[in-house]
Design a protein around this motif. Structure first.
Motif, PDB file in Angstrom:
ATOM      1  N   SER A  56      -2.394  -5.374  -5.491  1.00 15.05           N
ATOM      2  CA  SER A  56      -1.829  -6.367  -6.398  1.00 15.05           C
ATOM      3  C   SER A  56      -1.926  -7.746  -5.742  1.00 15.05           C
ATOM      4  O   SER A  56      -2.182  -7.852  -4.548  1.00 15.05           O
ATOM      5  N   GLY A  57      -1.692  -8.774  -6.535  1.00 18.65           N
ATOM      6  CA  GLY A  57      -1.648 -10.130  -6.006  1.00 18.65           C
ATOM      7  C   GLY A  57      -0.269 -10.418  -5.442  1.00 18.65           C
ATOM      8  O   GLY A  57       0.731  -9.850  -5.880  1.00 18.65           O
ATOM      9  N   PHE A  58      -0.196 -11.304  -4.457  1.00 20.41           N
ATOM     10  CA  PHE A  58       1.072 -11.702  -3.846  1.00 20.41           C
ATOM     11  C   PHE A  58       1.418 -13.091  -4.363  1.00 20.41           C
ATOM     12  O   PHE A  58       0.586 -13.997  -4.316  1.00 20.41           O
TER      13      PHE A  58
ATOM     14  N   ASP B  14       5.435  -4.436  -8.258  1.00 18.67           N
ATOM     15  CA  ASP B  14       6.689  -4.440  -9.002  1.00 18.67           C
ATOM     16  C   ASP B  14       7.898  -4.788  -8.122  1.00 18.67           C
ATOM     17  O   ASP B  14       9.030  -4.721  -8.565  1.00 18.67           O
ATOM     18  N   LYS B  15       7.657  -5.178  -6.880  1.00 23.13           N
ATOM     19  CA  LYS B  15       8.735  -5.519  -5.947  1.00 23.13           C
ATOM     20  C   LYS B  15       8.909  -7.033  -5.894  1.00 23.13           C
ATOM     21  O   LYS B  15       7.947  -7.790  -5.936  1.00 23.13           O
ATOM     22  N   THR B  16      10.175  -7.451  -5.815  1.00 26.33           N
ATOM     23  CA  THR B  16      10.467  -8.882  -5.715  1.00 26.33           C
ATOM     24  C   THR B  16      11.447  -9.120  -4.569  1.00 26.33           C
ATOM     25  O   THR B  16      12.270  -8.259  -4.248  1.00 26.33           O
TER      26      THR B  16
ATOM     27  N   ARG C 291      17.442   2.683   4.076  1.00 24.76           N
ATOM     28  CA  ARG C 291      16.573   3.867   3.988  1.00 24.76           C
ATOM     29  C   ARG C 291      15.877   3.944   2.634  1.00 24.76           C
ATOM     30  O   ARG C 291      14.700   4.277   2.549  1.00 24.76           O
ATOM     31  N   GLN C 292      16.589   3.654   1.561  1.00 22.59           N
ATOM     32  CA  GLN C 292      15.984   3.696   0.235  1.00 22.59           C
ATOM     33  C   GLN C 292      14.926   2.606   0.076  1.00 22.59           C
ATOM     34  O   GLN C 292      13.884   2.833  -0.531  1.00 22.59           O
ATOM     35  N   GLU C 293      15.177   1.434   0.631  1.00 23.73           N
ATOM     36  CA  GLU C 293      14.211   0.341   0.539  1.00 23.73           C
ATOM     37  C   GLU C 293      12.943   0.691   1.322  1.00 23.73           C
ATOM     38  O   GLU C 293      11.835   0.457   0.859  1.00 23.73           O
ATOM     39  N   TYR C 294      13.105   1.285   2.484  1.00 25.65           N
ATOM     40  CA  TYR C 294      11.945   1.699   3.281  1.00 25.65           C
ATOM     41  C   TYR C 294      11.150   2.778   2.547  1.00 25.65           C
ATOM     42  O   TYR C 294       9.921   2.719   2.466  1.00 25.65           O
ATOM     43  N   ALA C 295      11.840   3.743   1.946  1.00 25.66           N
ATOM     44  CA  ALA C 295      11.167   4.812   1.184  1.00 25.66           C
ATOM     45  C   ALA C 295      10.411   4.226  -0.013  1.00 25.66           C
ATOM     46  O   ALA C 295       9.294   4.658  -0.319  1.00 25.66           O
ATOM     47  N   ALA C 296      10.999   3.235  -0.670  1.00 31.93           N
ATOM     48  CA  ALA C 296      10.335   2.599  -1.819  1.00 31.93           C
ATOM     49  C   ALA C 296       9.049   1.909  -1.378  1.00 31.93           C
ATOM     50  O   ALA C 296       8.032   1.967  -2.080  1.00 31.93           O
ATOM     51  N   TRP C 297       9.059   1.264  -0.227  1.00 33.04           N
ATOM     52  CA  TRP C 297       7.851   0.601   0.267  1.00 33.04           C
ATOM     53  C   TRP C 297       6.813   1.614   0.724  1.00 33.04           C
ATOM     54  O   TRP C 297       5.615   1.395   0.565  1.00 33.04           O
TER      55      TRP C 297
END
Length: 180
Positions: A84-86, A9-11, A70-76
Motif C-alpha cells: 500500500s501507499g504510505f 487500513d492502519k492509522t 500484544r494485540q497491536e503487534y499481532a495486528a501488524w
C-alpha cells in the motif's frame, strides 16, 4: 481526532481517547553501484540506477496510551507482505507502493504477572518494484494446456452453417483465375 499517518487500513492517530502517534520515521534512497575490477583506466564504479527505497517507522504502544501492546503487534504481524501507499499528513510520503517487510517489537514495561504494559513497534517497509504479471488464467492457457479448436481465439463451431451476407460475397481468387 488528528490522523498523523496511514498505511493500508492502519492509522496513527492522536485524540482524546488514545495516543497512537509515530515517534520517528526515516526514508532512504541510495544508488545501486557496481564495482569494476578492470585495470584499463575506466571508471572503477558503474552506477546502475537506484536501489529500492526503504522506509521505517517507530511508535510506542501502551495500555496507558489506550492500546494493548500484544494485540497491536499481532495486528501488524498479519500485515507483513501487504502492499500500500504510505501517507503522512494526508499526502503520499515515499514511493507509490510500499511492502511491509518486517515488524519488530520491544517490550519496555512488563507487570509482575507477565503482562506487557508498554512497548515499541518498529516497522520496516521497502519499495515495491515488482513488474505487473499476467493473470494466472492467461499463464495456464499457454503453459499447461494444449490448444484445441474450442480454445483457439476466433474459432466458431457453427462456421459451416453460418449464412453469408450478400454484401460480403465475391469470387475467390481461385474462381477468378479459373474463369480467365
Amino acid at each position: 481526532m488528528s490522523i498523523q499517518a496511514s498505511w493500508l487500513d492502519k492509522t496513527w492517530t492522536i485524540d482524546i481517547n488514545a495516543l497512537h502517534g509515530i515517534e520517528s520515521i526515516s526514508l532512504k534512497k541510495e544508488l545501486d553501484i557496481e564495482e569494476n575490477d578492470s585495470k584499463d583506466g575506466q571508471n572503477p564504479t558503474n552506477t546502475k540506477g537506484y536501489k529500492p527505497q526503504g522506509l521505517s517507522t517507530t511508535h510506542k504502544v501502551a495500555f496507558i496510551a489506550g492500546t494493548n501492546p500484544r494485540q497491536e503487534y499481532a495486528a501488524w504481524q498479519e500485515r507483513v507482505g501487504k502492499r500500500s501507499g504510505f501517507y503522512l499528513n494526508g499526502t503520499q510520503f515515499g514511493p507509490t507502493v510500499l511492502i511491509l517487510d518486517k515488524v519488530e517489537f520491544k517490550a519496555n514495561q512488563i507487570s509482575n504477572t507477565g503482562q506487557i504494559l508498554a512497548g515499541e513497534i518498529t516497522l520496516t517497509f521497502s519499495e515495491d518494484v515488482a513488474k505487473a504479471q499476467a493473470p494466472a488464467a492467461a499463464v495456464e492457457l499457454y503453459f499447461g494446456d494444449i490448444a484445441q479448436p474450442e480454445t483457439t481465439p476466433g474459432y466458431n463451431p457453427n462456421a459451416a452453417s453460418v449464412v453469408q451476407s450478400a454484401y460480403a460475397i465475391r469470387p475467390s481468387a481461385s474462381e477468378t483465375t479459373a474463369k480467365s
